[in-house]
Design an enzyme around this catalytic site. Structure first.
Site, mmCIF file in Angstrom:
data_model
loop_
_atom_site.group_PDB
_atom_site.id
_atom_site.type_symbol
_atom_site.label_atom_id
_atom_site.label_comp_id
_atom_site.label_asym_id
_atom_site.label_seq_id
_atom_site.Cartn_x
_atom_site.Cartn_y
_atom_site.Cartn_z
ATOM 1 N N VAL A 238 0.852 -1.184 0.000
ATOM 2 C CA VAL A 238 0.000 0.000 0.000
ATOM 3 C C VAL A 238 0.886 1.232 0.000
ATOM 4 C CG1 VAL A 238 -1.704 1.307 1.338
ATOM 5 C CG2 VAL A 238 -1.902 -1.182 1.163
ATOM 6 N N GLY A 239 0.574 2.185 -0.837
ATOM 7 C CA GLY A 239 1.359 3.421 -0.907
ATOM 8 C C GLY A 239 0.783 4.504 -0.016
ATOM 9 N N THR A 260 2.134 12.743 -5.119
ATOM 10 C CA THR A 260 2.335 11.605 -6.008
ATOM 11 C C THR A 260 3.819 11.269 -5.948
ATOM 12 O OG1 THR A 260 2.903 12.793 -8.030
ATOM 13 C CG2 THR A 260 0.585 12.547 -7.567
ATOM 14 N N GLY A 261 4.176 10.093 -6.453
ATOM 15 C CA GLY A 261 5.585 9.713 -6.438
ATOM 16 C C GLY A 261 5.843 8.627 -5.416
ATOM 17 N N GLY A 263 5.714 6.659 -2.631
ATOM 18 C CA GLY A 263 4.809 6.706 -1.493
ATOM 19 C C GLY A 263 5.463 6.433 -0.157
#
Ligand code: ASP
Length: 354
Positions: A238-239, A260-261, A263
């Site tokens: 999971v991010g 974003t990116g 995580g």
């Protein structure tokens, strides 16, 4: 990939900067930062600047400008992007995990009610942000995962579908056949050349997520972050996107921020919460995004002077000002889309560390 700069030189330039002045001066932010986007309320912004992102912003604007809520507007915009089969970072057509299974993460936060909902590792549902909204509004919970989240979605009538497209499947198969010189995927050794560590000249991993943030005519703030996550991730990973405070945070008194990116960095640093708190302390959204990158860079500098964060941040304050920043060297300036009564703007933020 994160930008590598000569960290020693960089630190030399900033030696003697007091902690209090860190965020303003450590990387010459005042000098480098542009003033940020100046919008007016109501407003909706998204981290996507492509055609779909712009279309999503326009459609959500119809709703916002007619007096609709920020919450409805961010959901509408996120849904438009989630169902785009060409977008390999979000929803339908998003790149799968290492087993070829698309596992989606999404979160929503509503400033008006100080409520939040999220789903993680959700399979088979095109619009995870709408399931996150169900968690927020129809349960007393904030985060639901995997089969439980899917069961919840189906109980509300969501259809379970195959989220792989021809394109995402082809990308995954290509990755599987090239990921390692020593595994057994792909043709036998005498038929392959595995000298290339990259696939088709592109990095083996792909980032991509969408943040949608809005302030409505009543001054209420809402946000969504939705993603298929890091491509080829380990099953169940999971991010940051469904973690409130990491991939998304909203505060009606201040504004909203999203990430974003990579995580993992964002989770450890609670970056979206940090950005909202920076705005509360008087920083502009543009500065808050750069502050977050600098905060993460400093967390690692003891271990790696050349490390630059692999994230893109976007932020919006309750006055309608916005900004974005990243430190990717090769991709030029980060972009985001904003829609307000002045029209549609594709805004270019700051390349941190440049
Ligand atoms: N932040 C997302 C994650 O780590 C991925 C991304 O933005 O590309 O899952």
């Amino acid at each position: 990939m994160p930008r590598a700069i000569n960290r020693r030189l960089f630190l030399g330039r900033t030696a003697g900067v007091g902690v209090g002045a860190l965020f303003a001066r450590a990387v010459g932010l005042e000098a480098r930062s542009n003033p940020g986007g100046i919008g007016r309320v109501p407003i909706l912004v998204t981290s996507h600047s492509n055609q779909t992102g712009q279309r999503a912003a326009e459609q959500a604007w119809e709703l916002l400008s007619a007096g609709g809520s920020a919450l409805d507007a961010v959901e509408l915009a996120a849904n438009v992007i989630e169902v785009d089969p060409e977008d390999t970072s979000v929803g339908y057509g998003g790149l799968p995990n290492e087993n070829g299974v698309v596992q989606l993460d999404a979160s929503v936060m509503d400033g008006a009610t100080y409520n939040a909902g999220a789903v993680a590792s959700l399979e088979g549902i095109k619009n995870p942000s709408s399931v996150a909204r169900l968690v927020m509004e129809r349960t007393d919970h904030v985060l639901m995962v995997g089969p439980g989240a899917l069961a919840l979605a189906k109980s509300f009538g969501f259809e379970e579908e195959d989220l792989m497209t021809e394109r995402s499947r082809a990308r995954w198969l290509e990755w599987r056949e090239n990921r390692s010189e020593s595994d057994d995927w792909g043709p036998p050794d005498h038929l392959r050349d595995r000298a290339e560590a990259r696939i088709g000249g592109e990095p083996a991993f792909h980032y991509g997520t969408v943040n949608v943030l809005a302030v409505d005519a009543s001054g209420d703030v809402a946000g969504i972050t939705t993603t298929s996550g890091l491509s080829w991730k380990i099953d169940g990973r999971v991010g940051d996107s469904p973690i409130i405070g990491a991939g998304l945070y909203v505060d009606n008194d201040v504004g909203a921020a999203g990430a974003t990116g990579r995580g993992e960095d964002v989770i450890k640093s609670c970056a979206s919460y940090f950005m909202v708190e920076r705005m509360r302390a008087g920083r502009t959204p543009q500065q808050a995004c750069e502050d977050a990158l600098e905060m993460i860079r400093r967390r690692y500098e003891r271990l790696n002077l050349d490390f630059m964060p692999g994230e893109k941040f976007v932020a919006l304050n309750r006055d309608g000002d916005y900004g974005c920043a990243w430190s990717y060297e090769s991709r030029g300036l980060p972009q985001m889309t904003a829609r307000d009564s002045g029209g549609l703007t594709v805004y270019e933020g700051v390349q941190f560390g440049a």
